[in-house]
Design a protein around this motif. Sequence first.
Motif, PDB file in Angstrom:
ATOM      1  N   LEU A 155       0.877  -1.160   0.000  1.00 14.52           N
ATOM      2  CA  LEU A 155       0.000   0.000   0.000  1.00 14.52           C
ATOM      3  C   LEU A 155       0.916   1.213   0.000  1.00 14.52           C
ATOM      4  N   ALA A 156       1.002   1.874  -1.131  1.00 14.84           N
ATOM      5  CA  ALA A 156       1.936   2.983  -1.319  1.00 14.84           C
ATOM      6  C   ALA A 156       1.573   4.169  -0.428  1.00 14.84           C
ATOM      7  N   TYR A 157       2.580   4.990  -0.115  1.00 17.17           N
ATOM      8  CA  TYR A 157       2.349   6.206   0.658  1.00 17.17           C
ATOM      9  C   TYR A 157       1.279   7.059  -0.011  1.00 17.17           C
ATOM     10  N   GLY A 158       0.370   7.579   0.804  1.00 19.37           N
ATOM     11  CA  GLY A 158      -0.696   8.422   0.285  1.00 19.37           C
ATOM     12  C   GLY A 158      -1.911   7.653  -0.206  1.00 19.37           C
TER      13      GLY A 158
ATOM     14  N   ARG B 156      -4.726   3.506   5.737  1.00 18.66           N
ATOM     15  CA  ARG B 156      -4.069   4.525   4.917  1.00 18.66           C
ATOM     16  C   ARG B 156      -2.586   4.492   5.233  1.00 18.66           C
ATOM     17  N   SER B 157      -1.771   4.524   4.204  1.00 21.76           N
ATOM     18  CA  SER B 157      -0.318   4.528   4.350  1.00 21.76           C
ATOM     19  C   SER B 157       0.218   5.930   4.072  1.00 21.76           C
ATOM     20  N   GLU B 158       0.987   6.447   4.998  1.00 20.84           N
ATOM     21  CA  GLU B 158       1.654   7.747   4.854  1.00 20.84           C
ATOM     22  C   GLU B 158       3.113   7.563   5.243  1.00 20.84           C
ATOM     23  N   ARG B 159       3.940   8.491   4.878  1.00 22.68           N
ATOM     24  CA  ARG B 159       5.347   8.420   5.291  1.00 22.68           C
ATOM     25  C   ARG B 159       5.477   8.443   6.807  1.00 22.68           C
ATOM     26  N   SER B 160       4.507   9.034   7.481  1.00 24.64           N
ATOM     27  CA  SER B 160       4.536   9.131   8.945  1.00 24.64           C
ATOM     28  C   SER B 160       4.041   7.860   9.625  1.00 24.64           C
ATOM     29  N   GLY B 161       3.460   6.922   8.869  1.00 27.52           N
ATOM     30  CA  GLY B 161       2.985   5.672   9.452  1.00 27.52           C
ATOM     31  C   GLY B 161       1.710   5.188   8.787  1.00 27.52           C
TER      32      GLY B 161
ATOM     33  N   GLY C  62     -16.914   4.302  12.995  1.00 26.17           N
ATOM     34  CA  GLY C  62     -16.683   5.229  14.095  1.00 26.17           C
ATOM     35  C   GLY C  62     -16.177   4.538  15.345  1.00 26.17           C
ATOM     36  N   GLY C  63     -15.885   3.267  15.261  1.00 29.64           N
ATOM     37  CA  GLY C  63     -15.427   2.495  16.411  1.00 29.64           C
ATOM     38  C   GLY C  63     -13.947   2.693  16.680  1.00 29.64           C
ATOM     39  N   HIS C  64     -13.264   1.627  16.888  1.00 29.81           N
ATOM     40  CA  HIS C  64     -11.868   1.653  17.292  1.00 29.81           C
ATOM     41  C   HIS C  64     -10.940   1.637  16.088  1.00 29.81           C
ATOM     42  N   GLY C  65      -9.661   1.831  16.344  1.00 25.61           N
ATOM     43  CA  GLY C  65      -8.676   1.819  15.280  1.00 25.61           C
ATOM     44  C   GLY C  65      -7.289   1.976  15.851  1.00 25.61           C
ATOM     45  N   PHE C  66      -6.300   2.228  14.973  1.00 27.23           N
ATOM     46  CA  PHE C  66      -4.943   2.462  15.443  1.00 27.23           C
ATOM     47  C   PHE C  66      -4.150   3.277  14.445  1.00 27.23           C
ATOM     48  N   ASN C  67      -3.092   3.888  14.954  1.00 30.41           N
ATOM     49  CA  ASN C  67      -2.049   4.535  14.149  1.00 30.41           C
ATOM     50  C   ASN C  67      -0.754   3.853  14.545  1.00 30.41           C
TER      51      ASN C  67
ATOM     52  N   ALA D  64       3.541   3.682  13.719  1.00 32.19           N
ATOM     53  CA  ALA D  64       4.761   4.171  13.074  1.00 32.19           C
ATOM     54  C   ALA D  64       5.949   3.579  13.818  1.00 32.19           C
ATOM     55  N   ARG D  65       7.102   3.683  13.238  1.00 35.22           N
ATOM     56  CA  ARG D  65       8.306   3.156  13.875  1.00 35.22           C
ATOM     57  C   ARG D  65       8.547   3.804  15.241  1.00 35.22           C
ATOM     58  N   ALA D  66       8.240   5.102  15.369  1.00 37.05           N
ATOM     59  CA  ALA D  66       8.533   5.831  16.599  1.00 37.05           C
ATOM     60  C   ALA D  66       7.486   5.655  17.694  1.00 37.05           C
ATOM     61  N   ASP D  67       6.228   5.375  17.323  1.00 33.47           N
ATOM     62  CA  ASP D  67       5.174   5.337  18.323  1.00 33.47           C
ATOM     63  C   ASP D  67       3.906   4.717  17.737  1.00 33.47           C
ATOM     64  N   TYR D  68       2.906   4.572  18.564  1.00 32.68           N
ATOM     65  CA  TYR D  68       1.624   4.058  18.123  1.00 32.68           C
ATOM     66  C   TYR D  68       0.518   4.666  18.968  1.00 32.68           C
ATOM     67  N   LEU D  69      -0.686   4.566  18.479  1.00 36.77           N
ATOM     68  CA  LEU D  69      -1.867   4.978  19.222  1.00 36.77           C
ATOM     69  C   LEU D  69      -2.911   3.905  18.953  1.00 36.77           C
ATOM     70  N   ALA D  70      -3.316   3.204  19.984  1.00 38.15           N
ATOM     71  CA  ALA D  70      -4.286   2.121  19.836  1.00 38.15           C
ATOM     72  C   ALA D  70      -5.564   2.489  20.568  1.00 38.15           C
ATOM     73  N   GLY D  71      -6.659   2.075  20.008  1.00 35.54           N
ATOM     74  CA  GLY D  71      -7.937   2.352  20.655  1.00 35.54           C
ATOM     75  C   GLY D  71      -9.016   1.472  20.133  1.00 35.54           C
TER      76      GLY D  71
END
Length: 128
Positions: free
Chosen positions: A87-90, A101-106, A114-119, A121-128
């Motif tokens: 999945l290419a950036y952008g 969605r793939s971005e250079r930032s992660g 509208g439920g849960h999801g995650f972000n 990246a190599r530096a960090d994550y956000l799970a919910g």
Amino acid sequence: MIRLDSVVCQIVEKEFEPAEVDLSPDALGDCTTATADALTLLAGEFSAWSCTSETIRGQAALDRGGWWAADGVGETEIIDGTPLAVLAYGEAMQLGEMVCRSERSGVSCPATDGGHGFNLARADYLAG
């Protein structure tokens, strides 16, 4: 790896340890926050970390699970002699209620309901 009701995102290199509360209660074996390498989101549930015994990269092979690139939706990259769908950036991909969605930032995978999801990246994550 994205399916109708789930997303699994395996990270090879990370600069963090997931929080203990984000470790899946179903994680098998000696899975710890230090060894957790896969963030999974099931439809309607919170995302959770677990450990994989091997890379899930092969499931993106064009002859296995990388159908989206074969259908012209994504791009391909040859890794260890095998053409893999990426999945290419952008770019974003949605399958059922799951979207990533793939971005250079992660990578971000919010649930479309509208439920849960995650972000992730190599530096960090956000799970919910």
